[in-house]
Design an enzyme around this catalytic site. Sequence first.
Site, PDB file in Angstrom:
ATOM      1  N   ALA A 199     -17.771   6.940   2.924  1.00  0.00           N
ATOM      2  CA  ALA A 199     -18.580   7.412   1.796  1.00  0.00           C
ATOM      3  C   ALA A 199     -20.041   7.152   2.131  1.00  0.00           C
ATOM      4  O   ALA A 199     -20.383   6.073   2.618  1.00  0.00           O
ATOM      5  CB  ALA A 199     -18.193   6.674   0.511  1.00  0.00           C
ATOM      6  N   CYS A 248      16.488  21.808  10.823  1.00  0.00           N
ATOM      7  CA  CYS A 248      16.840  20.970  11.967  1.00  0.00           C
ATOM      8  C   CYS A 248      18.249  21.284  12.448  1.00  0.00           C
ATOM      9  O   CYS A 248      19.095  21.778  11.696  1.00  0.00           O
ATOM     10  CB  CYS A 248      16.704  19.488  11.612  1.00  0.00           C
ATOM     11  SG  CYS A 248      17.878  18.917  10.363  1.00  0.00           S
ATOM     12  N   ASN A 306     -16.175   3.205  14.133  1.00  0.00           N
ATOM     13  CA  ASN A 306     -16.110   4.665  14.082  1.00  0.00           C
ATOM     14  C   ASN A 306     -16.603   5.291  15.382  1.00  0.00           C
ATOM     15  O   ASN A 306     -16.005   6.247  15.890  1.00  0.00           O
ATOM     16  CB  ASN A 306     -16.934   5.189  12.898  1.00  0.00           C
ATOM     17  CG  ASN A 306     -16.250   4.965  11.567  1.00  0.00           C
ATOM     18  OD1 ASN A 306     -15.071   4.604  11.509  1.00  0.00           O
ATOM     19  ND2 ASN A 306     -16.981   5.157  10.476  1.00  0.00           N
ATOM     20  N   SER A 317     -22.844  -2.002  -1.004  1.00  0.00           N
ATOM     21  CA  SER A 317     -22.216  -0.688  -0.888  1.00  0.00           C
ATOM     22  C   SER A 317     -21.340  -0.313  -2.086  1.00  0.00           C
ATOM     23  O   SER A 317     -20.730   0.759  -2.082  1.00  0.00           O
ATOM     24  CB  SER A 317     -21.357  -0.632   0.381  1.00  0.00           C
ATOM     25  OG  SER A 317     -20.341  -1.624   0.340  1.00  0.00           O
ATOM     26  N   GLU A 375      16.709  21.303   2.620  1.00  0.00           N
ATOM     27  CA  GLU A 375      17.733  22.345   2.558  1.00  0.00           C
ATOM     28  C   GLU A 375      19.000  21.833   1.879  1.00  0.00           C
ATOM     29  O   GLU A 375      19.590  22.525   1.047  1.00  0.00           O
ATOM     30  CB  GLU A 375      18.061  22.840   3.972  1.00  0.00           C
ATOM     31  CG  GLU A 375      16.872  23.467   4.700  1.00  0.00           C
ATOM     32  CD  GLU A 375      16.107  22.484   5.567  1.00  0.00           C
ATOM     33  OE1 GLU A 375      15.631  22.887   6.635  1.00  0.00           O
ATOM     34  OE2 GLU A 375      15.982  21.298   5.168  1.00  0.00           O
ATOM     35  N   ASP A 406     -16.970  -7.432   3.552  1.00  0.00           N
ATOM     36  CA  ASP A 406     -16.477  -7.036   2.225  1.00  0.00           C
ATOM     37  C   ASP A 406     -15.236  -7.774   1.752  1.00  0.00           C
ATOM     38  O   ASP A 406     -14.912  -7.723   0.563  1.00  0.00           O
ATOM     39  CB  ASP A 406     -16.169  -5.531   2.220  1.00  0.00           C
ATOM     40  CG  ASP A 406     -17.385  -4.683   2.554  1.00  0.00           C
ATOM     41  OD1 ASP A 406     -18.513  -5.128   2.259  1.00  0.00           O
ATOM     42  OD2 ASP A 406     -17.207  -3.585   3.109  1.00  0.00           O
ATOM     43  N   ARG A 441      -4.833   6.638   0.696  1.00  0.00           N
ATOM     44  CA  ARG A 441      -4.170   5.407   1.137  1.00  0.00           C
ATOM     45  C   ARG A 441      -2.659   5.494   0.919  1.00  0.00           C
ATOM     46  O   ARG A 441      -1.883   4.948   1.706  1.00  0.00           O
ATOM     47  CB  ARG A 441      -4.747   4.196   0.403  1.00  0.00           C
ATOM     48  CG  ARG A 441      -6.162   3.843   0.848  1.00  0.00           C
ATOM     49  CD  ARG A 441      -6.650   2.564   0.187  1.00  0.00           C
ATOM     50  NE  ARG A 441      -7.976   2.188   0.664  1.00  0.00           N
ATOM     51  CZ  ARG A 441      -8.597   1.064   0.339  1.00  0.00           C
ATOM     52  NH1 ARG A 441      -7.995   0.196  -0.478  1.00  0.00           N
ATOM     53  NH2 ARG A 441      -9.794   0.796   0.810  1.00  0.00           N
ATOM     54  N   ARG A 484      -4.050   1.400  -4.845  1.00  0.00           N
ATOM     55  CA  ARG A 484      -4.074   0.939  -6.226  1.00  0.00           C
ATOM     56  C   ARG A 484      -3.562   1.993  -7.209  1.00  0.00           C
ATOM     57  O   ARG A 484      -3.852   1.931  -8.401  1.00  0.00           O
ATOM     58  CB  ARG A 484      -5.496   0.490  -6.588  1.00  0.00           C
ATOM     59  CG  ARG A 484      -5.930  -0.744  -5.791  1.00  0.00           C
ATOM     60  CD  ARG A 484      -7.224  -1.332  -6.298  1.00  0.00           C
ATOM     61  NE  ARG A 484      -8.380  -0.533  -5.960  1.00  0.00           N
ATOM     62  CZ  ARG A 484      -9.034  -0.601  -4.806  1.00  0.00           C
ATOM     63  NH1 ARG A 484      -8.619  -1.432  -3.862  1.00  0.00           N
ATOM     64  NH2 ARG A 484     -10.091   0.155  -4.578  1.00  0.00           N
ATOM     65  N   CYS A 540      20.682  20.423   9.257  1.00  0.00           N
ATOM     66  CA  CYS A 540      20.612  21.321   8.099  1.00  0.00           C
ATOM     67  C   CYS A 540      21.206  22.695   8.416  1.00  0.00           C
ATOM     68  O   CYS A 540      21.695  23.375   7.514  1.00  0.00           O
ATOM     69  CB  CYS A 540      19.169  21.466   7.637  1.00  0.00           C
ATOM     70  SG  CYS A 540      18.538  19.961   6.837  1.00  0.00           S
TER      71      CYS A 540
END
Length: 368
Positions: free
Chosen positions: A154, A75, A298, A168, A52, A200, A184, A207, A84
Amino acid sequence: MNDTDYMRIAIKLAEKGLGWTSPNPMVGAVIVKDGRIIGQGWHEKYGQPHAERNALAACTADPKGADMYVTLEPCCHYGKQPPCVEAILESGIRRVLVGSADPNPLVAGKGISILREHGVEVIENVLREECDALNKVFFHYITTKRPFVSMKYAMTMDGKIATPTGASKWITGEAARQHVQEQRHRFRGIMVGVGTILADDPRLTCRIEGGRTPVRIICDTKLRTPLQSQVVQTAKEIPTILATCCDDAKRQEPYQQAGCRILCLDSKEGHVDLCRLMECLGQEQIDSILLEGGGTLNWAALESGIVQQVQAYIAPKLFGGSSAKTPVEGLGVSTPDHAFILKNKRLLPLGEDLLIESEVEYPCSQES
């Protein structure tokens, strides 16, 4: 142009703050006078002026008597920036159109009430669903004080995240992998288990040129992360937290010397207590986590009730193999009736691949 058209412009402006405003919300504002946009702005970065005030500062004409379109309730409290609502009242804005209500207990309708008390007309819920979607991370964090967790993986169309040999790279194509880099940048933290580090040796960085790398969080119950791993070797450059149940100061010391922070927690069912970990991370203003774990972590995350969203990148490939890893392992549920239900699905084609993004619905009010 009508009210929804102007609010859509405000939404597009808000999206420019993606990845930079946390733990604050993304907000956009447009000021219209005599059918012409005279000012617009967005919350560009945490700690900097809100949307704002940026829109008012950008005005090319006197905003007195104008309309303001803002994606989130203004706010009314002092934080890193002044309220604001004060700026709106001082400017002489006559009408404010709001997309989402702010669930922050410091606001929660008070901003709208103050404006109305001072004679400003307020219209609520303009494109509310679209405005709410901007800030699902903020809404979760501000009401629970815990990070919004998105489980990302994935897999092939036969449900494999690696071949039987463990290979993988790569399951998905370049477009899907670029989208992951955008995630990310978007999320404040990225979390994996020690198994991913051992298999891994990833850097877990963003990146994208000019992007923000998230805080790296490694769930490592027994403190097995190799000292020569990339996450340890770069810990002085990129904030890195090792969440462990190992309270041996001598074993912790070399990690601390390398720049890692050690977060020693009690164990739960043989691994780091993930609910307690979320509480600790929330206290450090980590409002969102991209969970890039393997099947073990997971499952533990789902079982602990900490996951709010699943992002499944699906490649048109088949790996086969009874021993090949799958996205969610662990004990699993006993019957289909006990399944974790995924709702409000969103499908996004990414080159040859497909992203399915869904919200997690827990059975029997399991979510903590």
